[in-house]
Design a protein around this motif. Structure first.
Motif, PDB file in Angstrom:
ATOM      1  N   VAL A  30      -1.496  -0.857  -4.129  1.00 26.94           N
ATOM      2  CA  VAL A  30      -2.700  -0.042  -3.975  1.00 26.94           C
ATOM      3  C   VAL A  30      -2.296   1.373  -3.569  1.00 26.94           C
ATOM      4  O   VAL A  30      -1.606   1.555  -2.564  1.00 26.94           O
ATOM      5  N   CYS A  47      -8.391   5.523   3.714  1.00 27.13           N
ATOM      6  CA  CYS A  47      -8.377   4.364   2.799  1.00 27.13           C
ATOM      7  C   CYS A  47      -7.458   3.267   3.339  1.00 27.13           C
ATOM      8  O   CYS A  47      -7.799   2.083   3.319  1.00 27.13           O
ATOM      9  N   LEU A  48      -6.316   3.672   3.830  1.00 22.69           N
ATOM     10  CA  LEU A  48      -5.388   2.702   4.431  1.00 22.69           C
ATOM     11  C   LEU A  48      -6.050   1.940   5.561  1.00 22.69           C
ATOM     12  O   LEU A  48      -5.985   0.702   5.620  1.00 22.69           O
ATOM     13  N   GLU A  68     -14.853   6.918  -1.104  1.00 19.14           N
ATOM     14  CA  GLU A  68     -13.519   6.507  -1.547  1.00 19.14           C
ATOM     15  C   GLU A  68     -13.146   5.157  -0.960  1.00 19.14           C
ATOM     16  O   GLU A  68     -12.705   4.250  -1.660  1.00 19.14           O
ATOM     17  N   LYS A  69     -13.312   5.015   0.343  1.00 16.30           N
ATOM     18  CA  LYS A  69     -12.849   3.787   0.964  1.00 16.30           C
ATOM     19  C   LYS A  69     -13.682   2.577   0.551  1.00 16.30           C
ATOM     20  O   LYS A  69     -13.144   1.483   0.378  1.00 16.30           O
ATOM     21  N   VAL A 105       0.858  -1.190   0.000  1.00 20.53           N
ATOM     22  CA  VAL A 105       0.000   0.000   0.000  1.00 20.53           C
ATOM     23  C   VAL A 105       0.891   1.236   0.000  1.00 20.53           C
ATOM     24  O   VAL A 105       1.838   1.321   0.782  1.00 20.53           O
ATOM     25  N   LEU A 163      -8.587  -0.630   4.497  1.00 19.64           N
ATOM     26  CA  LEU A 163      -7.949  -1.842   3.968  1.00 19.64           C
ATOM     27  C   LEU A 163      -7.370  -2.685   5.102  1.00 19.64           C
ATOM     28  O   LEU A 163      -7.526  -3.908   5.119  1.00 19.64           O
ATOM     29  N   LEU A 210     -12.672   1.712  -3.163  1.00 20.01           N
ATOM     30  CA  LEU A 210     -11.329   1.134  -3.213  1.00 20.01           C
ATOM     31  C   LEU A 210     -11.310  -0.274  -2.637  1.00 20.01           C
ATOM     32  O   LEU A 210     -10.736  -1.195  -3.233  1.00 20.01           O
ATOM     33  N   ALA A 261      -3.479   4.233  -1.859  1.00 22.89           N
ATOM     34  CA  ALA A 261      -4.572   4.566  -0.950  1.00 22.89           C
ATOM     35  C   ALA A 261      -4.499   6.054  -0.602  1.00 22.89           C
ATOM     36  O   ALA A 261      -4.142   6.422   0.509  1.00 22.89           O
ATOM     37  N   ARG A 262      -4.877   6.885  -1.557  1.00 19.81           N
ATOM     38  CA  ARG A 262      -4.701   8.338  -1.475  1.00 19.81           C
ATOM     39  C   ARG A 262      -3.219   8.688  -1.368  1.00 19.81           C
ATOM     40  O   ARG A 262      -2.804   9.444  -0.487  1.00 19.81           O
ATOM     41  N   VAL A 266       0.819   5.267   0.628  1.00 24.03           N
ATOM     42  CA  VAL A 266       0.002   6.331   1.216  1.00 24.03           C
ATOM     43  C   VAL A 266       0.792   7.621   1.349  1.00 24.03           C
ATOM     44  O   VAL A 266       2.029   7.613   1.249  1.00 24.03           O
TER      45      VAL A 266
END
Lengths: 290, 290, 290, 290
Positions: free
Chosen positions: C174, C106-107, C263-264, C98, C110, C267, C176-177, C100
């Motif tokens: 990924v 978002c993190l 968003e989350k 991931v 996940l 994703l 994540a933003r 970030v």
């Protein structure tokens, strides 16, 4: 909506028998106090003989000096309209206790939204009948109290819970998948101050194991319902509901997993509205000014 | 999805005990028949000892000459796997009868989608226990049969309905807000061939006046449920559900008005899937390959 | 859907020019290998001269002994149909990195879904151009690598990132933003292996500050788009999109806060499908078998 | 919300620079006129130096005698706050003209909702550049005017349209999939009085053929946008937006068919809000009190 936390803002909440002149009396009073109305919402169950509900957000310059005065002087107006009312200061953040068992998704959603500043509330303590979530709660700097509950010790446990709630000066309680039924006397002590998340689209699938029941019935949408707790299990005033589309491929376990996401969304939204004093309860329903 | 109506396309629907080799046997058979698989969907309740469901769309060149042969030769394969099966030709449009009472929103939605070509079906007749909707139905060039129903004449009326249905060689029936309960014997004659729209998010608010009940309960979402009729009122296999957000400002009458839009959407979708043979019923649930 | 992790399950993914006989050939082959097809999905852009896509889940008894053989013996079949194909073992969990910056929603979504078992993946490392999220990541037992990025050091930083990715044997990334644009050479090395979340309903509001743009335009729904990264910024194949209703009371900052939740969700769903090999990319679009 | 049409109800709409005392002045004035406030909504872009918006519904006993007086006497108050204002009587139904081309789904949705009493409006005339929909329109007892439009005759045609609009004393126009671009001078004559339905989720896919563009981009949701027409094509103030989930199986033609349902829902909602004076336009955005 989110706004910078203004220390000179307050919210006036009113319910009373509807009659002409309420808005005029209230708004004139606020103007005399030099308060500036920032937002107002109003609803009447029936303009003729119904019940009137109002929520006004106002700014009050020189808040410190004036606020007590505003409070005192409003009483006679309130009396003349037989108002049920309260004024909440935005600067005074509410204190929320979270009750959990073992499942953490609703708790974590609340904690994340709290830390990110979305939920403008204080969370001094989390109470659980299990010890599993202690570490995660304490890592947020929040006290964790483990109060086991058995059939035999329920009332004792509730006594302990009340002591913790008193000690932390708690304003309201959120049951974030707390898998215990509260006793009538406990519920009575916190009328419209306990928010629960029920893992179904109420009134469908009342009671235990709603995802299994939803699976058995073959529904195509699953839901979650945030509501205030009353003595009547799963029958309290509904605050918010959310649904999610599912299909035949979802086993009961899959419904449960998918359902977590609607549970946490519906609960977080309900908590946010409660924090912002956007909910008025009337009989067994909610009026939500959002 | 919508595609140009291909006269050489057919759909094979299968359910049987799951075991290895089903897909291989079926696809090999189709290849031998020179059929080209265009789409296939498959689902198993459990790979070990569960029930297997399959829907295959295939193109068959020289359809006229070959189709009967395909049908005949598949029987031994079907038998060896204990299949419950059928093959539907796309060129043979199903014949649908609509039952209505006085409310026209669901009927008009179906008629509009039919005329626009969205619903690839024939609608030879609309049957109603009232005469109000005759003109609108006849303006679409569809026969309208007024068969009044009273408590005393219910069975007679159903006998008349059956005669109309036979006369028009009807494949399935849609209850588009038909406000009568069908007798067990009628329901039995059309198993999984009668689609009803119930004006609530079942199993919430079973029975009469669901919008009033929804209003009384103070729900924040209202719903509609399209399902196959069984003897067990409002308990038949659910095909589709749809919801709409509402709030405290909705009176029971407003819920009813708002609800029309979810009713017609859920019903039209269910009818479309039925027409395209996308629905398999298993016990009291539907498997929908869409 | 979620199922107990079966160590003898695999997924076969195929794309090739459409022609009769593909399904028969593949299913017969699997049967000969004593594999049991558990689920199969198929799609063709056009039965005549189009491209054929298939995803088959199968169980293979005595997986250890047989799997290599299955792989080898499929090659000639694949060749005869000019297949682009791969077989993925469910027992071999993918390794996800991931990326970030500072925003954590978002993190955390996940990580929560990973820890709860919803995402059946390994997350060996999180890479960030800032150091803020180190503690939270490490508290999950996941390595955190701080690799600062400036305009001048971008290529060097990417070199470092690649080394970390190699060291951890990462399968896919990924964003994540992650607020940095990856260089064309980086993107090229990971074709269809980098999932990004764009904070708008693409193709609306391409580029920076989409919430400000959405505010300026006065939209009534805001959205988020999960997509594979390509060289063409914000133009890669869309995997999933989600929207949320907003109104005039939302300031640009409120849109941003509300947007986090869509968003989350978008994703997490895209990542889940990628993990389960449910996504096939064709030209600049995705085919999703879910 | 829907309510029995009350002949003594009116709606006051206000926008002005925000300052303390507006609500008090207005509500006191209404009380003096013996009007009873039934509902009020208020919004301010910024309590300090922003713009204030208000919509008040009130009942006025002895409406006939008093209404003119209410109107006249409000002027000085309005002036003192530099208000932009109007009062609309509920008893005076607005007159709506619908412009169509060949596609009938939006038109029929409006006609159905009008006949069912959902839309409390009069529809004296439908204007079209084609003659196809004449019969259906006339079957509703509504005048149909066929005014062909070519590139060369556009201004002449618009002149004819204006004459029809004048003749029927039309209040506002709905473009129900009217496939012509109106000239700047026409648009200018009807500022915030022409509602259009654009068949995409604006600002995505501005201009012609949005479903083809959506297909090419591979979006996972399609949308529709109801907005007021301005000179800037597809850039006018957005009133409502709606979306629908789609997938890779949808051809461009399927997107178009599916899209009809979101188009008609978004348009009907926008029209309903306009009829009930729930929309205020500010710069290029709408404030919607619903």
């Amino acid at each position: 909506m989110h706004e910078t936390h203004l220390s000179n803002r307050a919210r006036l909440l009113i319910s009373c028998p509807d009659q002409p002149g309420i808005v005029a009396a209230v708004s004139q009073y606020l103007q005399e106090q030099q308060a500036n109305i920032v937002q107002s919402d109003q609803y009447s169950t029936d303009p003729e003989g119904g019940t009137f509900f109002m929520r006004i957000e106002f700014n009050l310059p020189s808040f410190e000096e004036r606020f007590e005065r505003v409070l005192q002087d409003f009483a006679p107006i309130a009396d003349s309209f037989q108002m049920n009312w309260r004024i909440e200061q935005e600067r005074r953040r509410k204190k929320m206790a979270v009750f959990v068992s073992k499942e953490d998704h609703c708790l974590l959603e609340l904690l994340w939204r709290w830390r990110s500043g979305e939920l403008e509330v204080d969370i001094p303590v989390v109470i659980s009948n299990h010890d599993q979530l202690r570490d995660i709660v304490e890592s947020y700097g929040i006290a964790f109290r483990h109060i086991p509950v058995t059939k035999e010790t329920k009332l004792q446990a509730e006594q302990q819970q009340k002591e913790v709630i008193d000690a932390y000066d708690i304003d309201f309680i959120v049951l974030a998948r707390y898998m215990q039924i509260l006793s009538p006397s406990f519920v009575e002590s916190f009328q419209h101050k306990v928010i629960n998340i029920h893992h179904s689209f109420l009134p469908a699938f009342i009671g235990a194991n709603p995802y299994q029941k939803a699976f058995d019935r073959g529904v195509k949408l699953i839901g979650a319902t945030a509501h205030y707790i009353t003595d009547d299990l799963d029958e309290g005033p509904i605050i918010d509901q959310e649904v999610l589309r599912v299909n035949h491929r979802y086993a009961a376990e899959d419904l449960k997993i998918a359902g977590r996401n609607v549970e946490k969304i519906a609960l977080a939204r309900a908590v946010d509205w409660h924090i912002q004093d956007k909910i008025l309860v009337f009989e067994n329903k909610t009026i939500i000014f959002n």
